[in-house]
Design a protein around this motif. Structure first.
Motif, mmCIF file in Angstrom:
data_model
loop_
_atom_site.group_PDB
_atom_site.id
_atom_site.type_symbol
_atom_site.label_atom_id
_atom_site.label_comp_id
_atom_site.label_asym_id
_atom_site.label_seq_id
_atom_site.Cartn_x
_atom_site.Cartn_y
_atom_site.Cartn_z
ATOM 1 N N VAL A 298 0.870 -1.174 0.000
ATOM 2 C CA VAL A 298 0.000 0.000 0.000
ATOM 3 C C VAL A 298 0.905 1.221 0.000
ATOM 4 O O VAL A 298 1.709 1.405 0.913
ATOM 5 C CB VAL A 298 -0.921 0.010 1.231
ATOM 6 N N ARG A 299 0.782 2.001 -1.028
ATOM 7 C CA ARG A 299 1.653 3.170 -1.141
ATOM 8 C C ARG A 299 1.064 4.378 -0.442
ATOM 9 O O ARG A 299 -0.098 4.725 -0.647
ATOM 10 C CB ARG A 299 1.865 3.517 -2.615
ATOM 11 N N GLN A 300 1.876 5.001 0.401
ATOM 12 C CA GLN A 300 1.528 6.327 0.881
ATOM 13 C C GLN A 300 2.660 7.247 0.437
ATOM 14 O O GLN A 300 3.798 6.818 0.268
ATOM 15 C CB GLN A 300 1.360 6.353 2.390
ATOM 16 N N ASN A 301 2.359 8.494 0.236
ATOM 17 C CA ASN A 301 3.365 9.438 -0.234
ATOM 18 C C ASN A 301 4.072 10.063 0.976
ATOM 19 O O ASN A 301 3.660 11.100 1.488
ATOM 20 C CB ASN A 301 2.711 10.500 -1.109
ATOM 21 N N ILE A 302 5.132 9.396 1.403
ATOM 22 C CA ILE A 302 5.821 9.806 2.626
ATOM 23 C C ILE A 302 6.472 11.179 2.464
ATOM 24 O O ILE A 302 6.446 12.017 3.356
ATOM 25 C CB ILE A 302 6.882 8.758 3.023
ATOM 26 N N ALA A 303 7.053 11.395 1.301
ATOM 27 C CA ALA A 303 7.710 12.682 1.055
ATOM 28 C C ALA A 303 6.699 13.822 1.134
ATOM 29 O O ALA A 303 6.961 14.882 1.707
ATOM 30 C CB ALA A 303 8.404 12.670 -0.305
ATOM 31 N N GLU A 304 5.528 13.581 0.582
ATOM 32 C CA GLU A 304 4.483 14.607 0.594
ATOM 33 C C GLU A 304 3.972 14.841 2.020
ATOM 34 O O GLU A 304 3.670 15.973 2.416
ATOM 35 C CB GLU A 304 3.332 14.181 -0.320
ATOM 36 N N LYS A 305 3.898 13.784 2.777
ATOM 37 C CA LYS A 305 3.493 13.892 4.178
ATOM 38 C C LYS A 305 4.471 14.798 4.931
ATOM 39 O O LYS A 305 4.069 15.694 5.683
ATOM 40 C CB LYS A 305 3.505 12.498 4.800
ATOM 41 N N VAL A 331 -4.067 6.945 -0.408
ATOM 42 C CA VAL A 331 -3.260 5.721 -0.493
ATOM 43 C C VAL A 331 -3.726 4.922 -1.707
ATOM 44 O O VAL A 331 -4.866 5.060 -2.137
ATOM 45 C CB VAL A 331 -3.410 4.828 0.760
ATOM 46 N N ASP A 332 -2.855 4.117 -2.246
ATOM 47 C CA ASP A 332 -3.289 3.171 -3.273
ATOM 48 C C ASP A 332 -2.412 1.928 -3.214
ATOM 49 O O ASP A 332 -1.491 1.854 -2.405
ATOM 50 C CB ASP A 332 -3.278 3.810 -4.675
ATOM 51 N N ILE A 333 -2.733 0.973 -4.029
ATOM 52 C CA ILE A 333 -1.976 -0.265 -3.974
ATOM 53 C C ILE A 333 -1.011 -0.332 -5.168
ATOM 54 O O ILE A 333 -1.346 0.077 -6.276
ATOM 55 C CB ILE A 333 -2.915 -1.495 -3.895
ATOM 56 N N VAL A 334 0.212 -0.762 -4.893
ATOM 57 C CA VAL A 334 1.222 -0.918 -5.947
ATOM 58 C C VAL A 334 1.473 -2.406 -6.109
ATOM 59 O O VAL A 334 1.924 -3.066 -5.168
ATOM 60 C CB VAL A 334 2.568 -0.295 -5.543
ATOM 61 N N GLU A 335 1.193 -2.897 -7.294
ATOM 62 C CA GLU A 335 1.404 -4.337 -7.518
ATOM 63 C C GLU A 335 2.827 -4.615 -7.974
ATOM 64 O O GLU A 335 3.291 -4.043 -8.954
ATOM 65 C CB GLU A 335 0.422 -4.849 -8.569
ATOM 66 N N ARG A 336 3.499 -5.483 -7.235
ATOM 67 C CA ARG A 336 4.824 -5.937 -7.666
ATOM 68 C C ARG A 336 4.806 -7.471 -7.706
ATOM 69 O O ARG A 336 3.883 -8.037 -8.289
ATOM 70 C CB ARG A 336 5.903 -5.364 -6.744
ATOM 71 N N ASP A 337 5.771 -8.121 -7.065
ATOM 72 C CA ASP A 337 5.927 -9.566 -7.332
ATOM 73 C C ASP A 337 5.679 -10.485 -6.150
ATOM 74 O O ASP A 337 6.074 -11.648 -6.175
ATOM 75 C CB ASP A 337 7.347 -9.820 -7.871
#
Lengths: 343, 343
Positions: A298-305, A331-337
């Protein structure tokens, strides 16, 4: 409402000595001939009046210190290494960068609420404070006395007195769990640090339950693995998961640092990710890309925070905003492996 | 030797205005009726006398600020994220913990040498400064004017004026390379951030050459991969290495953060670590244990480096040590799973 600050003059009057004497006692100056009796009298006066020496002593030319305090919680398990979770490093870097551009510096404290941080804030003449994480309610109550602009980050403090910035943790927990369910998983471990009231983990757990409910899956307490938010606990939880009799095919770990530990623990016990167990993390710190397999998270934008936390506090200091701000970043979901579709 | 500090009085005299006027100009107070002409005169006086307002203004009761500055270099590639290399986070956590125990706080700056950090140090009344990494010689020359206790960390500053703490980087480079040679490798890539004079990388490169020479292996410039000390460059170098025509069977990366990138880059190009290429890192940050395979690396005691840096600076502030200290901490090699014996 603003209480008059006790001054060194008040202490001198109370103790019946000169200001210089108070100063000598405060500085523990050697070679000054002050009797023990006088020292005791001064100390008693200080205690009685609750006097806080104004060490930072804003100069004649400015009432500003241009100093922003940043309070970062100590790691739960260890005391020394507040930055082991890269979330804090990424957040702090961003705060520092934004503050520096605007002529402010950061005073960093890995503090605990009982360490009288408020006294530090007053001694230092902090212009503002950024507080990350949750603390006892009494700490927040005392902070109100400070009259210093404060931004709470990732706190679910109930009384809404301070500025706040955070993410929708509940929705993040929901997204992670829903993603796993849609890939065919129904027995999903929930792996987390301490679930404190009003904390990010308790909200991520609510989101986990929301998703289960939406898909008609019974919540099972046996699938909760609760410890500390660090790599070491992740390994432990991974090992337990590998030997679990509960039939989990997936795990949602509430921090990437935990998730990489879980992957390690699973591998050490002969399981493969995602072939045998799927794992979803939370945060999208750079570790998520480093680990093998790279982590669906789950991606949050830490830099923006960090940037917005600094911006709000500086704007408040400079009287550019007067009203309280409450910011929720998406927040959104980032699909990887690290997730396998088992449908 | 100590120059008298220019005071606000001197500026007022030079500009022919009152101290209050100077104060108004410095604070950019609105609503005060000061003519542009006066403002310009004040600004010229400030410039002429090189006046630095003493914002932190140590109070009447203490000449100490109990504030230690920590200067951490900006990441080479990016400007925002000074903590992407976990080395800095681990170091800083340790400094903070030691300083806090002794009643000091940290002022953190991701600064550049040209940003007049010295002015910041004076404005803030810093009691001491810990400087990590290397900076232009002119910066160190200016620092000498400060009369503030300073510890240089991982600098090979040539003039030995300041306290210093570091490790034997050359020996570390030698150990890493020797380890690979003893496992049968002879074509060993050297992967590193910028190799600056008097920096850690240039010394690690010397150690690499020492080991080659000891075993009668010719140094080959084509085996140098030089970029930035970060994960992204590691991936790039790994990709180049995977497609190299030079026959490398191993790589020594001068930082763990680089090494994990190299492993990623190799894997993305179809090579396995250590089966196809062996990799040795440097630092032993926690990443070395997280990555898969776990990383054989040169261990330095980062926590101890931070602890001693804080201790030396505080002891100097408190006049407990007068003579200069130069500390070299030991390094050794930690064998994990990223090196294959091809003998």
């Amino acid at each position: 409402m603003k209480k008059k600050r006790v001054s060194i003059k008040d202490v001198a009057r109370e103790a019946g000595v000169s200001i210089a004497t108070i100063s000598y006692v405060l500085n523990n100056k050697k070679g000054e001939s002050i009797s023990d009796e006088t020292i005791n009298r001064v100390r008693e006066a200080i205690k009685k009046l609750n006097y806080v020496p104004n060490l930072s002593a804003r100069s004649l030319v400015s009432k500003r210190s241009n100093l922003i305090g940043v309070v970062i919680p100590q790691a739960e398990a260890g005391k020394e290494f507040m930055f082991y979770n890269p979330f804090y490093g990424e957040f702090l870097s961003s705060v520092e960068y934004e503050a520096r551009k605007k002529g402010f510096h950061l005073l960093i404290s890995g503090t605990e609420a009982d360490q009288k941080y408020i006294q530090v804030a007053q001694n230092r003449g902090l212009d503002g404070i950024i507080i990350v994480g949750i603390y006892p309610d009494s700490f927040f109550q005392e902070l109100k006395q400070c009259q210093i602009p404060i931004v709470l980050v990732d706190s679910y403090c109930s009384d809404h007195y301070f500025h706040s910035i955070g993410i929708n943790d509940r929705h993040g927990g929901y997204l992670a769990t829903k993603h796993l369910i849609e890939k065919g998983h129904r027995k999903i471990a929930f792996i987390s640090g301490m679930v404190k009231e009003n904390g990010v983990n308790s909200n991520r757990l609510l989101g986990y339950k929301d998703a289960l409910e939406e898909y008609g899956i019974d919540f099972d307490e046996k699938l909760l693995y609760l410890g500390d938010t660090n790599f070491e606990y992740g390994i432990k939880a991974g090992a337990r998961l590998a030997n679990s009799k509960n039939g989990e095919t997936a795990a949602f770990a509430t921090a990437d640092i935990l998730a990489v530990g879980v992957i390690k623990g699973l591998k050490e016990n002969g399981l493969r990710v995602p072939e045998d167990i799927s794992v979803v993390g939370f945060d999208d710190v750079y570790l998520a890309r480093i680990t093998d397999p790279s982590l669906t998270t789950v991606r949050q934008n830490i830099a923006e925070k960090g940037r917005q936390a600094a911006e709000i506090i500086i704007q408040t200091i400079e009287n550019e905003i007067k009203e309280k701000r409450d910011i929720i970043l998406p927040v959104d979901i980032v699909e990887r492996d690290s997730v396998k579709d088992i449908n």
